[in-house]
Design an enzyme around this catalytic site. Structure first.
Site, mmCIF file in Angstrom:
data_model
loop_
_atom_site.group_PDB
_atom_site.id
_atom_site.type_symbol
_atom_site.label_atom_id
_atom_site.label_comp_id
_atom_site.label_asym_id
_atom_site.label_seq_id
_atom_site.Cartn_x
_atom_site.Cartn_y
_atom_site.Cartn_z
ATOM 1 N N ASP A 121 0.855 -1.177 0.000
ATOM 2 C CA ASP A 121 0.000 0.000 0.000
ATOM 3 C C ASP A 121 0.895 1.231 0.000
ATOM 4 O O ASP A 121 1.641 1.478 0.961
ATOM 5 C CB ASP A 121 -0.891 -0.017 1.248
ATOM 6 C CG ASP A 121 -1.807 1.191 1.355
ATOM 7 O OD1 ASP A 121 -1.670 2.130 0.553
ATOM 8 O OD2 ASP A 121 -2.657 1.193 2.257
ATOM 9 N N HIS A 142 -2.680 11.692 -10.452
ATOM 10 C CA HIS A 142 -3.894 12.438 -10.820
ATOM 11 C C HIS A 142 -5.143 11.889 -10.129
ATOM 12 O O HIS A 142 -6.186 12.554 -10.126
ATOM 13 C CB HIS A 142 -4.077 12.464 -12.342
ATOM 14 C CG HIS A 142 -4.622 11.204 -12.940
ATOM 15 N ND1 HIS A 142 -5.407 11.200 -14.065
ATOM 16 C CD2 HIS A 142 -4.493 9.891 -12.589
ATOM 17 C CE1 HIS A 142 -5.743 9.960 -14.376
ATOM 18 N NE2 HIS A 142 -5.201 9.158 -13.498
#
Length: 334
Positions: A224, A243
């Site tokens: 993660d 983004h």
């Protein structure tokens, strides 16, 4: 004298044109027409569609240059139409099907609510995009295919246009199956690769690198990126990752990389880059989808990337232009 209504009517008509593309993609019309022209009835039979309704869609697709008539009620595939075939190298079928997916279509239709509230109406109904995909296997498969289709045009361009000559270890952060990383490793013999993504993604990535004959040069690691990333590499690639996130979350990801990268390391952001002028640009189209679906995710300009990277302990180095309005934004440690 120009018609001031023309841009509005063109945008309204764009919805109808996209609907025709979505029908073509979902029904597999391009694949059925690959071997040659078919009558509307024959094509409808193969697609499992109503002939009268399909005929109206084909009329619209003809005006768009996707198919062409060869006789009354008979159509052939055009060169543009081949981009919606399933197995062509540059197929856009996954992209069209993903944008037309029910949940995503809801998100685009509720942008006014999102703008009023400042929160994604999609997220209010479905939760995060990734949570929605996790609970919807069909949408997950569409999204994965879409990401592969998006990665293909960038992969070879990144490999050929950016200078990887000094890179020893390249970590592809949230790299999916690893199409961009594989293209880089094929083009450059010296770097070793690490594909880093969530646990459910890693098995498919391992299979992909094995099929590409690159398993000896690339390891696949699950984790993660909000917690940590593989340490010690001298280059970290994030392709269409930053983004997706707010400035705050993007800085968290970048700082986690900054904390563990080699002293001479670099980060490579492969993203659409919003130009500073007011001209139409694909990044502005995609930014509307980011607003609709991700809420806090956004496309950014070079100056916005500069501010973001500065908060994470980086400065912009090189900028490399890629096809389709994208670029490599090189980030160097301050």
């Amino acid at each position: 004298m120009s018609n001031p209504q023309a841009p509005v009517w063109d945008a309204i008509g764009g919805v109808s044109r996209f609907a025709a593309l979505a029908a073509m993609a979902e029904l597999g019309c391009a694949d059925h027409l690959w071997d040659g022209p078919l009558s509307v009835g024959e094509l409808a039979s193969r697609c499992g569609a109503d002939p009268a309704a399909l005929g109206r869609v084909l009329r619209q697709l003809t005006s768009m240059g996707m198919v062409a008539p060869t006789g009354p009620g008979v159509y052939r595939l055009t060169e543009a139409g081949t981009t919606l075939c399933e197995d062509t190298p540059d197929s856009l079928r996954p992209a069209v099907r993903m944008i037309a997916e029910e949940g995503f279509w809801y998100g685009m239709g509720t942008v006014p609510q999102t703008v009023r509230a400042g929160r994604s109406a999609f997220a209010e109904r479905h939760g995060s995009v990734y949570g929605y995909l996790g609970g919807n296997p069909a949408a997950r498969r569409l999204f994965d295919d879409y990401m592969v289709a998006r990665a293909r045009p960038f992969a070879e361009a990144v490999a050929s246009r950016y200078d990887f000559s000094g890179v020893r270890t390249l970590v592809d952060v949230a790299g999916g199956k690893g199409h961009i990383l594989a293209a880089i490793l094929k083009a450059h013999s010296k770097p070793r690769g690490v594909l880093f993504d969530q646990e459910h993604v890693v098995p498919a990535a391992r299979e992909f690198f094995a099929e590409a004959g690159l398993e000896d040069r690339c390891s696949c690691v699950a984790g993660d990126f909000f917690v940590s990333v593989p340490a010690g590499a001298d280059a970290y690639l994030l392709g269409s990752v930053i983004h997706n996130w707010s400035d705050e979350d993007a800085v968290r990801i970048l700082r986690n990389i900054r904390d563990v990268m080699a002293d001479d390391g670099r980060v490579l952001l492969v993203e659409l880059v919003v130009p500073d002028d007011d001209a139409p640009h694909i990044s502005k189209d995609v930014d509307m989808r980011m607003l609709a679906l991700f809420g806090e995710g956004m496309e950014r300009s070079v100056s916005e990337y500069g501010e973001l990277l500065g908060e994470a302990g980086f400065r912009i180095g090189d900028l490399v232009e890629l096809p389709g309005g994208a670029g490599v934004v090189e980030a160097l440690p301050i």
